[in-house]
Design a protein around this motif. Sequence first.
Motif, PDB file in Angstrom:
ATOM      1  N   PRO A   5      -6.918 -16.052   0.629  1.00 45.18           N
ATOM      2  CA  PRO A   5      -8.798 -16.486   0.200  1.00 45.18           C
ATOM      3  C   PRO A   5      -9.114 -17.636  -0.879  1.00 45.18           C
ATOM      4  O   PRO A   5      -8.130 -17.982  -1.817  1.00 45.18           O
ATOM      5  CB  PRO A   5      -9.306 -15.048   0.108  1.00 45.18           C
ATOM      6  N   PRO A   6      -9.500 -18.000  -0.919  1.00 43.78           N
ATOM      7  CA  PRO A   6     -10.054 -18.958  -2.204  1.00 43.78           C
ATOM      8  C   PRO A   6     -10.315 -17.892  -3.341  1.00 43.78           C
ATOM      9  O   PRO A   6     -10.064 -18.431  -3.802  1.00 43.78           O
ATOM     10  CB  PRO A   6     -11.798 -19.347  -0.951  1.00 43.78           C
ATOM     11  N   ARG A   7     -10.864 -17.113  -3.266  1.00 45.45           N
ATOM     12  CA  ARG A   7     -11.463 -16.126  -4.711  1.00 45.45           C
ATOM     13  C   ARG A   7     -10.472 -15.141  -4.080  1.00 45.45           C
ATOM     14  O   ARG A   7     -10.681 -14.410  -3.238  1.00 45.45           O
ATOM     15  CB  ARG A   7     -12.524 -15.854  -4.336  1.00 45.45           C
ATOM     16  N   LEU A   8     -10.319 -14.538  -5.123  1.00 45.28           N
ATOM     17  CA  LEU A   8      -8.831 -13.381  -5.109  1.00 45.28           C
ATOM     18  C   LEU A   8      -8.855 -12.775  -7.250  1.00 45.28           C
ATOM     19  O   LEU A   8      -8.404 -13.870  -7.765  1.00 45.28           O
ATOM     20  CB  LEU A   8      -7.570 -13.820  -5.466  1.00 45.28           C
ATOM     21  N   ARG A   9     -10.134 -11.941  -7.129  1.00 41.76           N
ATOM     22  CA  ARG A   9     -10.343 -11.011  -8.207  1.00 41.76           C
ATOM     23  C   ARG A   9     -10.103  -9.947  -8.192  1.00 41.76           C
ATOM     24  O   ARG A   9     -10.027  -9.327  -7.597  1.00 41.76           O
ATOM     25  CB  ARG A   9     -11.261 -11.753  -9.344  1.00 41.76           C
ATOM     26  N   LEU A  10     -10.017  -9.195  -9.897  1.00 40.84           N
ATOM     27  CA  LEU A  10      -9.732  -7.775  -9.811  1.00 40.84           C
ATOM     28  C   LEU A  10     -10.936  -7.121  -8.411  1.00 40.84           C
ATOM     29  O   LEU A  10     -10.405  -6.423  -7.977  1.00 40.84           O
ATOM     30  CB  LEU A  10     -10.650  -7.088 -11.127  1.00 40.84           C
ATOM     31  N   ASP A  11     -12.033  -7.575  -8.615  1.00 42.98           N
ATOM     32  CA  ASP A  11     -13.212  -7.139  -7.151  1.00 42.98           C
ATOM     33  C   ASP A  11     -12.950  -7.216  -6.741  1.00 42.98           C
ATOM     34  O   ASP A  11     -13.114  -6.349  -5.919  1.00 42.98           O
ATOM     35  CB  ASP A  11     -14.483  -7.444  -8.532  1.00 42.98           C
ATOM     36  N   ASN A  12     -12.596  -7.864  -5.927  1.00 49.06           N
ATOM     37  CA  ASN A  12     -12.091  -8.449  -4.299  1.00 49.06           C
ATOM     38  C   ASN A  12     -10.726  -8.138  -3.926  1.00 49.06           C
ATOM     39  O   ASN A  12     -10.308  -7.977  -2.838  1.00 49.06           O
ATOM     40  CB  ASN A  12     -12.740  -9.085  -3.791  1.00 49.06           C
ATOM     41  N   ALA A  13      -9.911  -7.654  -5.152  1.00 46.82           N
ATOM     42  CA  ALA A  13      -9.120  -7.928  -4.461  1.00 46.82           C
ATOM     43  C   ALA A  13      -7.904  -6.468  -3.307  1.00 46.82           C
ATOM     44  O   ALA A  13      -7.765  -6.937  -2.438  1.00 46.82           O
ATOM     45  CB  ALA A  13      -7.381  -7.790  -5.721  1.00 46.82           C
ATOM     46  N   PRO A  14      -8.519  -5.427  -3.542  1.00 46.69           N
ATOM     47  CA  PRO A  14      -8.272  -4.204  -2.495  1.00 46.69           C
ATOM     48  C   PRO A  14      -8.366  -4.226  -1.617  1.00 46.69           C
ATOM     49  O   PRO A  14      -7.299  -4.813  -0.450  1.00 46.69           O
ATOM     50  CB  PRO A  14      -9.137  -3.374  -3.077  1.00 46.69           C
ATOM     51  N   GLU A  15      -9.638  -5.293  -0.995  1.00 39.51           N
ATOM     52  CA  GLU A  15     -10.567  -5.942   0.083  1.00 39.51           C
ATOM     53  C   GLU A  15      -9.590  -6.755   0.776  1.00 39.51           C
ATOM     54  O   GLU A  15      -9.061  -7.261   1.640  1.00 39.51           O
ATOM     55  CB  GLU A  15     -11.584  -6.132   0.385  1.00 39.51           C
ATOM     56  N   GLU A  16      -8.804  -7.896   0.302  1.00 40.43           N
ATOM     57  CA  GLU A  16      -8.431  -8.724   0.076  1.00 40.43           C
ATOM     58  C   GLU A  16      -6.541  -8.385   0.468  1.00 40.43           C
ATOM     59  O   GLU A  16      -5.970  -8.681   1.821  1.00 40.43           O
ATOM     60  CB  GLU A  16      -8.187  -9.742  -0.639  1.00 40.43           C
ATOM     61  N   TRP A  17      -6.383  -7.037  -0.274  1.00 40.48           N
ATOM     62  CA  TRP A  17      -4.812  -6.633  -0.040  1.00 40.48           C
ATOM     63  C   TRP A  17      -4.688  -6.433   1.146  1.00 40.48           C
ATOM     64  O   TRP A  17      -3.734  -6.288   2.689  1.00 40.48           O
ATOM     65  CB  TRP A  17      -4.367  -5.983  -0.951  1.00 40.48           C
ATOM     66  N   ALA A  18      -5.731  -5.122   1.502  1.00 42.71           N
ATOM     67  CA  ALA A  18      -5.602  -4.683   3.022  1.00 42.71           C
ATOM     68  C   ALA A  18      -5.867  -5.354   4.355  1.00 42.71           C
ATOM     69  O   ALA A  18      -5.464  -5.453   4.617  1.00 42.71           O
ATOM     70  CB  ALA A  18      -7.271  -4.154   3.165  1.00 42.71           C
TER      71      ALA A  18
END
Length: 104
Positions: A5-18
């Motif tokens: 994704p364009p953004r990958l930070r601590l706050d959205n990493a869990p849903e992006e990993w899923a």
Amino acid sequence: MLKLPPRLRLDNAPEEWARLEGALRAELAQVGNAAGRGITLDASGLNDFDSAALSLLLSALRLCGQDGWQLTLQQAPRELRELARVYALEHLFWPDVAAPAEMA
């Protein structure tokens, strides 16, 4: 080819990993019988990230490696390569880079 994704930070990493884990598992199942056991991950769109991106990439690398698959990261931003270098992980994502020397 899967894309980060364009953004990958601590706050959205869990849903992006899923999301990525599901996509990786589907890709592994789909091409499981194909020649050349490799998965390519496109990082060209990644422009806002922190060290959580490395954590996600390490998880992806581990998932692929469990069954002997190789994960290739393409078009990574220069800053991501530098972050990986700072953490001495660059050689895991870009095999053309020598692994750091063992500490004596």
